[in-house]
Design a protein around this motif. Structure first.
Motif, PDB file in Angstrom:
ATOM      1  N   ARG A 198       0.772  -1.338   0.207  1.00  0.00           N
ATOM      2  CA  ARG A 198       0.414   0.237  -0.026  1.00  0.00           C
ATOM      3  C   ARG A 198       0.790   1.343  -0.318  1.00  0.00           C
ATOM      4  O   ARG A 198       2.016   0.910   0.898  1.00  0.00           O
ATOM      5  CB  ARG A 198      -1.140   0.273   0.955  1.00  0.00           C
ATOM      6  N   ALA A 199       0.695   2.039  -1.347  1.00  0.00           N
ATOM      7  CA  ALA A 199       1.392   2.754  -1.004  1.00  0.00           C
ATOM      8  C   ALA A 199       1.276   4.111  -1.443  1.00  0.00           C
ATOM      9  O   ALA A 199      -0.504   3.971  -1.099  1.00  0.00           O
ATOM     10  CB  ALA A 199       2.542   3.337  -2.803  1.00  0.00           C
ATOM     11  N   ASP A 200       1.372   5.606  -0.671  1.00  0.00           N
ATOM     12  CA  ASP A 200       0.406   6.994  -1.156  1.00  0.00           C
ATOM     13  C   ASP A 200       0.998   7.545  -2.430  1.00  0.00           C
ATOM     14  O   ASP A 200       2.328   8.296  -2.599  1.00  0.00           O
ATOM     15  CB  ASP A 200       0.548   7.629  -0.025  1.00  0.00           C
ATOM     16  N   LEU A 201       0.579   7.116  -4.059  1.00  0.00           N
ATOM     17  CA  LEU A 201       0.828   7.638  -5.000  1.00  0.00           C
ATOM     18  C   LEU A 201       0.097   8.999  -5.467  1.00  0.00           C
ATOM     19  O   LEU A 201      -0.565   9.238  -6.198  1.00  0.00           O
ATOM     20  CB  LEU A 201       0.846   6.866  -6.319  1.00  0.00           C
ATOM     21  N   ASN A 202      -1.289   9.620  -4.525  1.00  0.00           N
ATOM     22  CA  ASN A 202      -1.701  10.351  -4.306  1.00  0.00           C
ATOM     23  C   ASN A 202      -0.760  11.581  -5.106  1.00  0.00           C
ATOM     24  O   ASN A 202      -0.808  12.394  -4.234  1.00  0.00           O
ATOM     25  CB  ASN A 202      -2.075  10.523  -3.632  1.00  0.00           C
ATOM     26  N   VAL A 203      -0.077  11.513  -6.508  1.00  0.00           N
ATOM     27  CA  VAL A 203       0.159  13.116  -6.923  1.00  0.00           C
ATOM     28  C   VAL A 203      -0.234  13.926  -7.319  1.00  0.00           C
ATOM     29  O   VAL A 203      -1.243  13.857  -7.968  1.00  0.00           O
ATOM     30  CB  VAL A 203       1.592  11.794  -8.197  1.00  0.00           C
ATOM     31  N   PRO A 204       0.089  15.209  -7.825  1.00  0.00           N
ATOM     32  CA  PRO A 204      -0.478  16.039  -8.072  1.00  0.00           C
ATOM     33  C   PRO A 204      -0.417  16.278  -9.691  1.00  0.00           C
ATOM     34  O   PRO A 204       0.489  16.209  -9.999  1.00  0.00           O
ATOM     35  CB  PRO A 204       0.336  17.471  -7.756  1.00  0.00           C
ATOM     36  N   LEU A 205      -1.400  15.789 -10.887  1.00  0.00           N
ATOM     37  CA  LEU A 205      -1.576  16.106 -11.821  1.00  0.00           C
ATOM     38  C   LEU A 205      -2.584  17.468 -12.209  1.00  0.00           C
ATOM     39  O   LEU A 205      -3.206  18.275 -12.131  1.00  0.00           O
ATOM     40  CB  LEU A 205      -2.827  15.382 -11.870  1.00  0.00           C
ATOM     41  N   ASP A 206      -1.918  17.326 -13.499  1.00  0.00           N
ATOM     42  CA  ASP A 206      -2.003  18.460 -14.062  1.00  0.00           C
ATOM     43  C   ASP A 206      -2.767  17.694 -15.104  1.00  0.00           C
ATOM     44  O   ASP A 206      -2.172  17.753 -16.380  1.00  0.00           O
ATOM     45  CB  ASP A 206      -1.606  19.983 -14.847  1.00  0.00           C
ATOM     46  N   GLY A 207      -4.256  17.721 -15.435  1.00  0.00           N
ATOM     47  CA  GLY A 207      -4.434  16.609 -16.643  1.00  0.00           C
ATOM     48  C   GLY A 207      -4.161  15.592 -16.231  1.00  0.00           C
ATOM     49  O   GLY A 207      -4.320  15.248 -15.319  1.00  0.00           O
TER      50      GLY A 207
ATOM     51  N   HIS B 187      -4.335   4.971  -3.450  1.00  0.00           N
ATOM     52  CA  HIS B 187      -5.512   5.839  -3.832  1.00  0.00           C
ATOM     53  C   HIS B 187      -5.022   7.077  -4.739  1.00  0.00           C
ATOM     54  O   HIS B 187      -4.123   7.510  -4.755  1.00  0.00           O
ATOM     55  CB  HIS B 187      -6.218   6.624  -3.002  1.00  0.00           C
ATOM     56  N   LEU B 188      -6.179   7.553  -5.984  1.00  0.00           N
ATOM     57  CA  LEU B 188      -5.796   9.129  -5.849  1.00  0.00           C
ATOM     58  C   LEU B 188      -7.019   9.694  -6.274  1.00  0.00           C
ATOM     59  O   LEU B 188      -7.636   9.421  -7.126  1.00  0.00           O
ATOM     60  CB  LEU B 188      -5.016   8.343  -7.957  1.00  0.00           C
ATOM     61  N   GLY B 189      -6.747  11.378  -5.676  1.00  0.00           N
ATOM     62  CA  GLY B 189      -7.792  11.740  -5.550  1.00  0.00           C
ATOM     63  C   GLY B 189      -8.884  11.321  -4.637  1.00  0.00           C
ATOM     64  O   GLY B 189      -8.864   9.807  -3.729  1.00  0.00           O
ATOM     65  N   ARG B 190     -10.246  11.791  -5.239  1.00  0.00           N
ATOM     66  CA  ARG B 190     -11.237  11.751  -3.874  1.00  0.00           C
ATOM     67  C   ARG B 190     -12.938  10.765  -4.873  1.00  0.00           C
ATOM     68  O   ARG B 190     -13.131  11.407  -4.584  1.00  0.00           O
ATOM     69  CB  ARG B 190     -11.511  12.260  -3.322  1.00  0.00           C
ATOM     70  N   PRO B 191     -12.623  10.241  -5.965  1.00  0.00           N
ATOM     71  CA  PRO B 191     -13.592   9.458  -6.589  1.00  0.00           C
ATOM     72  C   PRO B 191     -13.963   8.846  -5.724  1.00  0.00           C
ATOM     73  O   PRO B 191     -14.206   8.780  -4.366  1.00  0.00           O
ATOM     74  CB  PRO B 191     -12.981   8.814  -7.155  1.00  0.00           C
ATOM     75  N   ALA B 192     -15.261   9.341  -5.692  1.00  0.00           N
ATOM     76  CA  ALA B 192     -16.772   8.468  -5.079  1.00  0.00           C
ATOM     77  C   ALA B 192     -17.193   7.560  -4.966  1.00  0.00           C
ATOM     78  O   ALA B 192     -18.036   6.893  -4.791  1.00  0.00           O
ATOM     79  CB  ALA B 192     -17.902   9.292  -5.958  1.00  0.00           C
TER      80      ALA B 192
ATOM     81  N   ASP C 119       3.249   1.306   3.401  1.00  0.00           N
ATOM     82  CA  ASP C 119       4.225   2.535   3.206  1.00  0.00           C
ATOM     83  C   ASP C 119       3.958   3.885   2.615  1.00  0.00           C
ATOM     84  O   ASP C 119       4.095   4.645   2.427  1.00  0.00           O
ATOM     85  CB  ASP C 119       5.146   1.910   1.868  1.00  0.00           C
ATOM     86  N   GLY C 120       2.526   3.586   2.678  1.00  0.00           N
ATOM     87  CA  GLY C 120       1.666   4.887   2.186  1.00  0.00           C
ATOM     88  C   GLY C 120       1.701   5.477   3.011  1.00  0.00           C
ATOM     89  O   GLY C 120       0.758   5.634   4.040  1.00  0.00           O
ATOM     90  N   PHE C 121       2.735   6.083   3.258  1.00  0.00           N
ATOM     91  CA  PHE C 121       2.888   7.325   5.078  1.00  0.00           C
ATOM     92  C   PHE C 121       1.993   7.932   4.502  1.00  0.00           C
ATOM     93  O   PHE C 121       0.957   8.719   5.755  1.00  0.00           O
ATOM     94  CB  PHE C 121       3.901   7.963   5.208  1.00  0.00           C
ATOM     95  N   GLY C 122       0.817   8.710   3.484  1.00  0.00           N
ATOM     96  CA  GLY C 122       0.281   9.811   3.766  1.00  0.00           C
ATOM     97  C   GLY C 122      -1.123   9.464   3.820  1.00  0.00           C
ATOM     98  O   GLY C 122      -1.951  10.233   3.525  1.00  0.00           O
ATOM     99  N   ALA C 123      -0.730   7.911   3.843  1.00  0.00           N
ATOM    100  CA  ALA C 123      -2.942   7.782   4.173  1.00  0.00           C
ATOM    101  C   ALA C 123      -2.774   6.748   5.110  1.00  0.00           C
ATOM    102  O   ALA C 123      -3.611   6.747   5.539  1.00  0.00           O
ATOM    103  CB  ALA C 123      -3.159   7.185   3.285  1.00  0.00           C
TER     104      ALA C 123
ATOM    105  N   SER D 165       8.541  15.597   4.488  1.00  0.00           N
ATOM    106  CA  SER D 165       7.140  14.145   4.251  1.00  0.00           C
ATOM    107  C   SER D 165       6.532  14.336   3.433  1.00  0.00           C
ATOM    108  O   SER D 165       6.102  14.905   2.441  1.00  0.00           O
ATOM    109  CB  SER D 165       6.560  14.601   5.664  1.00  0.00           C
ATOM    110  N   THR D 166       6.010  12.999   3.218  1.00  0.00           N
ATOM    111  CA  THR D 166       4.873  12.764   1.758  1.00  0.00           C
ATOM    112  C   THR D 166       3.749  13.132   2.606  1.00  0.00           C
ATOM    113  O   THR D 166       3.217  12.700   2.012  1.00  0.00           O
ATOM    114  CB  THR D 166       5.375  11.969   1.284  1.00  0.00           C
ATOM    115  N   GLY D 167       3.594  13.301   3.476  1.00  0.00           N
ATOM    116  CA  GLY D 167       2.822  12.786   4.551  1.00  0.00           C
ATOM    117  C   GLY D 167       1.860  14.326   4.713  1.00  0.00           C
ATOM    118  O   GLY D 167       2.585  14.698   5.681  1.00  0.00           O
ATOM    119  N   GLY D 168       0.585  15.454   4.504  1.00  0.00           N
ATOM    120  CA  GLY D 168       0.898  16.186   4.715  1.00  0.00           C
ATOM    121  C   GLY D 168      -0.309  16.095   6.245  1.00  0.00           C
ATOM    122  O   GLY D 168       0.094  16.762   7.144  1.00  0.00           O
ATOM    123  N   GLY D 169      -2.109  15.670   6.064  1.00  0.00           N
ATOM    124  CA  GLY D 169      -2.682  15.547   6.973  1.00  0.00           C
ATOM    125  C   GLY D 169      -1.807  14.372   7.739  1.00  0.00           C
ATOM    126  O   GLY D 169      -2.194  14.187   9.029  1.00  0.00           O
TER     127      GLY D 169
END
Ligand code: 3PG
Ligand code: MG
Length: 401
Positions: free
Chosen positions: A14-23, A54-59, A143-147, A368-372
């Motif tokens: 389990r990684a945190d690959l929730n990266v910023p995307l432009d398109g 995960h990536l973003g917050r899909p429903a 290993d998904g520290f950000g989550a 750090s890769t994790g904000g929250g």
């Protein structure tokens, strides 16, 4: 006789690959780079690896706008191996791909949040999804520290179902953040900005008991300005104003210096068009939104930070992606980089921000890769994803040591 070398082990990472995307273009790949040590170690040992994120917050249902496809492609480039993205997360496509995986090969499962069970508050639903994830692998590596602050199926519930271990990123993150919870060198200054204000606001309460000063800019400032009774025009306004007001009162009573950015750069729209004007934070015009802290704020924050011995910074000071609203973020980054304090930049977006305004990771004590996640760690909360990895009730595997 079979030997250990013949054992084929498969690991779900389990990684945190929730990266910023432009398109579909990844604007900062820091989170992908951060999981390479764990993935490489497993692959080099001949494990078949399934990486999930995960990536973003899909429903809770498949949504092509949130596909991990760009992330799988970038991970493949960085690993120098093919990384196939499965068309579903735990469905027939994933099962077929996993069944065909040879030792030393890696697949990426499609966005975990395409499944309602991932984030469900209902333990049964979450557990059912965790069962499906667990059935894909022999071992689980968190290993998904950000989550790790999320009580989600892939973060917590899977660990209860498989022998598990913490990856190298989680180990490095917790080692660095521990330095901000014990024997803190003072003055200890926290700088807060960015979005997700409703999520992060409660953390300010916890930090009031720890930091000597809290400097607030970026998206977070408007909640506090509004709590003081100022009009913030079209600026980002999230979170409970009563809570913000209670923190302002508590700070005043306890002698913690809670400093709001005194000026702000505003424009009519959140894009590159239209004039940029600097106004006092208490006088934001009704048809304008604050998009960066102003020069007076930048000078004030830098002067405060120059005297700190420990600094934690979460959240950009403005819309740094647009160059003319990046000055505040650059000024705070410069203040940390020039400081002799132990400095921690916390958060995927904040890490991306400092890199975007021209600072390498090694200009800081830790990025750090994790904000929250890092904020809740500092607040002293038990993070569900870390607790799950510590749990000693795991299906037993004994290490050689
Ligand atoms: C992040 O980007 O902060 C992490 O990936 C967590 O994402 P979330 O706030 O959507 O759970
Ligand atoms: Mg984030």
């Amino acid at each position: 006789m079979k030997t250990v070398d013949d054992l084929e082990v498969s690991g779900l990472v389990r990684a945190d690959l929730n990266v910023p995307l432009d398109g579909t273009c990844i604007t900062d790949d820091g989170k992908i780079r951060a999981c390479l040590p764990t993935l490489s170690a497993l692959l080099d040992r001949g494990a078949a690896v399934m990486v999930c994120s995960h990536l973003g917050r899909p429903a809770g249902t498949p949504d092509p706008g949130y596909t991990l496809a760009p992330v799988a492609a970038r991970l493949g480039e960085l690993l120098g191996r093919t990384v196939v993205l499965t068309a579903d997360t735990v469905g027939p496509a994933a099962r077929t791909a996993v069944a065909g995986l040879a030792p030393g090969e890696v697949v990426m499962l499609e966005n975990l949040r395409f499944n309602a069970g991932e984030t469900s508050k209902d333990e049964t639903l979450r557990g059912a999804f965790a069962d499906e994830l667990a059935s894909l692998a022999d071992l689980y590596v968190g290993d998904g520290f950000g989550a790790v602050h999320r009580r989600h199926a892939s973060v917590c519930d899977v660990a209860a179902r498989l022998p598990h271990a913490a990856g190298f990123l989680i180990q490095a993150e917790t080692a660095a953040l521990q330095r901000l919870t014990r024997d803190i060198q003072r003055p200890y200054i926290v700088v807060l900005g960015g979005g997700k204000v409703a999520d992060k606001l409660p953390v300010v309460g916890g930090l009031l008991g720890q930091a000597d000063q809290i400097l607030i800019g970026g998206g977070m400032a408007f909640t506090f300005l509004a709590a003081q009774g100022h009009s913030v025009g079209l600026s980002l306004l999230q979170g409970d104003l009563d809570v913000a007001r209670s923190y302002l009162d508590r700070a005043a009573r306890s002698g913690v210096d809670l400093v709001l950015a005194p000026d702000v750069a505003v424009a009519g729209r959140r894009d590159a068009a239209g004039p940029r004007v600097v106004v006092p934070s208490a006088a934001i015009p009704p048809d304008k939104m604050g998009l960066d802290i102003g020069p007076e704020s930048a000078r004030l924050f830098a002067a405060r930070l120059a005297n700190a011995k420990t600094i934690f910074w979460n959240g950009p000071m403005g819309v740094f992606e647009i160059p003319r609203f990046a000055d505040g973020t650059r000024a705070v980054a410069r203040a940390l980089a020039d400081s002799r304090a132990f400095t921690v930049v916390g958060g995927g977006d904040t890490g991306a921000a400092v890199r975007a305004v021209g600072f390498p990771d090694d200009a800081f004590g830790h990025v750090s890769t994790g904000g929250g996640a890092s904020l809740e760690y500092l607040e002293g909360k038990t993070l569900p994803g870390l607790a799950a990895l510590q749990a000693d009730d795991q299906p037993a595997v004994r290490s050689a040591g």
